[in-house]
Write a protein that holds these residues in place. Sequence first.
Motif, PDB file in Angstrom:
ATOM      1  N   VAL A 116     -18.847  -4.428 -17.190  1.00 35.98           N
ATOM      2  CA  VAL A 116     -17.775  -4.072 -18.119  1.00 35.98           C
ATOM      3  C   VAL A 116     -17.088  -2.828 -17.586  1.00 35.98           C
ATOM      4  O   VAL A 116     -17.716  -1.770 -17.440  1.00 35.98           O
ATOM      5  CB  VAL A 116     -18.315  -3.823 -19.534  1.00 35.98           C
ATOM      6  N   VAL A 133     -15.794  -8.038 -16.736  1.00 36.46           N
ATOM      7  CA  VAL A 133     -15.251  -8.022 -18.092  1.00 36.46           C
ATOM      8  C   VAL A 133     -14.356  -6.800 -18.231  1.00 36.46           C
ATOM      9  O   VAL A 133     -14.812  -5.665 -18.044  1.00 36.46           O
ATOM     10  CB  VAL A 133     -16.367  -7.969 -19.154  1.00 36.46           C
ATOM     11  N   GLU A 180     -12.873  -3.926 -19.972  1.00 36.13           N
ATOM     12  CA  GLU A 180     -13.391  -3.223 -21.148  1.00 36.13           C
ATOM     13  C   GLU A 180     -12.418  -3.228 -22.331  1.00 36.13           C
ATOM     14  O   GLU A 180     -12.846  -3.093 -23.486  1.00 36.13           O
ATOM     15  CB  GLU A 180     -13.764  -1.787 -20.779  1.00 36.13           C
ATOM     16  N   VAL A 209     -13.216  -5.746 -25.231  1.00 34.88           N
ATOM     17  CA  VAL A 209     -14.517  -5.714 -25.901  1.00 34.88           C
ATOM     18  C   VAL A 209     -14.442  -5.146 -27.314  1.00 34.88           C
ATOM     19  O   VAL A 209     -15.144  -5.612 -28.218  1.00 34.88           O
ATOM     20  CB  VAL A 209     -15.524  -4.905 -25.056  1.00 34.88           C
ATOM     21  N   LEU A 236     -19.090   0.249 -26.325  1.00 30.79           N
ATOM     22  CA  LEU A 236     -18.975  -0.990 -25.544  1.00 30.79           C
ATOM     23  C   LEU A 236     -20.330  -1.699 -25.479  1.00 30.79           C
ATOM     24  O   LEU A 236     -20.419  -2.918 -25.670  1.00 30.79           O
ATOM     25  CB  LEU A 236     -18.482  -0.684 -24.133  1.00 30.79           C
ATOM     26  N   ASN A 283     -21.366  -3.606 -28.531  1.00 29.84           N
ATOM     27  CA  ASN A 283     -20.700  -4.882 -28.781  1.00 29.84           C
ATOM     28  C   ASN A 283     -21.064  -5.914 -27.712  1.00 29.84           C
ATOM     29  O   ASN A 283     -20.373  -6.920 -27.546  1.00 29.84           O
ATOM     30  CB  ASN A 283     -19.183  -4.708 -28.856  1.00 29.84           C
ATOM     31  N   GLY A 284     -22.163  -5.670 -27.035  1.00 31.86           N
ATOM     32  CA  GLY A 284     -22.604  -6.587 -25.991  1.00 31.86           C
ATOM     33  C   GLY A 284     -22.953  -7.970 -26.496  1.00 31.86           C
ATOM     34  O   GLY A 284     -22.923  -8.944 -25.744  1.00 31.86           O
ATOM     35  N   HIS A 293     -21.135  -9.688 -28.251  1.00 27.73           N
ATOM     36  CA  HIS A 293     -19.894 -10.463 -28.190  1.00 27.73           C
ATOM     37  C   HIS A 293     -19.513 -10.811 -26.751  1.00 27.73           C
ATOM     38  O   HIS A 293     -18.509 -11.488 -26.529  1.00 27.73           O
ATOM     39  CB  HIS A 293     -18.760  -9.685 -28.864  1.00 27.73           C
ATOM     40  N   ILE A 294     -20.303 -10.344 -25.798  1.00 26.94           N
ATOM     41  CA  ILE A 294     -20.064 -10.633 -24.378  1.00 26.94           C
ATOM     42  C   ILE A 294     -21.131 -11.582 -23.846  1.00 26.94           C
ATOM     43  O   ILE A 294     -20.826 -12.617 -23.255  1.00 26.94           O
ATOM     44  CB  ILE A 294     -20.072  -9.328 -23.550  1.00 26.94           C
TER      45      ILE A 294
END
Length: 271
Positions: free
Chosen positions: A50, A69, A71, A74, A100, A103-104, A106-107
């Motif tokens: 990220v 990803v 950032e 995110v 960030l 909110n992992g 959501h990744i």
Amino acid sequence: MSVATVSVTSSAPSIDILIPAIEKDLATLPYVIDSLRKYVQHPISNIYIVSPNNSRIRQLCSRKSCVFVNETTVLPFTKKAIRYSSTRWNRSGWLYQQLLKMNGDHICREKYFLVIDADTVLIRPHRFRSGGKSIFYCRNWSQPEYFRTYRKLLGAAASAPKSCVTHYMLFESAKLASLKRTIEARHGMSWHAAVIRSINKKRQFGFSEFETYANYVYSGNRTAVLLKNAKNKSLKIPAGSLTQSQIQKYAGSYRSLSFHQRKGYSTPGKP
């Protein structure tokens, strides 16, 4: 640093890995990635990097078969929206990176995902789930503000007997989502807004995503958590300067090495 591969434990669940990074981390990031593939005793589905939209980091992701990803996708805001600084220091980017990580879920697609700092290299085998329990690597150091903010966010004192601020942590997506919902229900706003509002912005170290998540999980069911000594060593040399014999010597006493270089070692590491 040479790379071999340790055996993956057959009973270990598959995990994703998430690494927030910026351009200065190119000095260590290749070694971090290699060490994860060598020493993590779980099947690794994807490694997500990220980062700001940086061509050199994108190129590294391509070479190392990682997923880039941006950032800015995110969270519903960027680092510019955070004001956490004084005339002597600026912690806005530091806080943004922690949000960030939080909110992992959501990744990453796996039930569990490992978050690791872009300057920390594993030098011994690591497992993060055993016997249905999560393994948290710990130490006896933390910041008082981390616990003050935790109490503000969740209305209770942190209960874990040791600090979990150790440069890497396994998150369970369902429990992380539960933590964020709990914060939102208690504060009547988004979890990230509650975090930012709860920090004492006159102090530098106002929040820890690792300390917050670990204490939330521990308070829910401490019997479902195993605590291990992190045995991390901080070095003030370039990661690429270490020989294999030096690494083996460090591995006799430590599990990981951190290269916290704020300045000076911004040259990209060897792939």
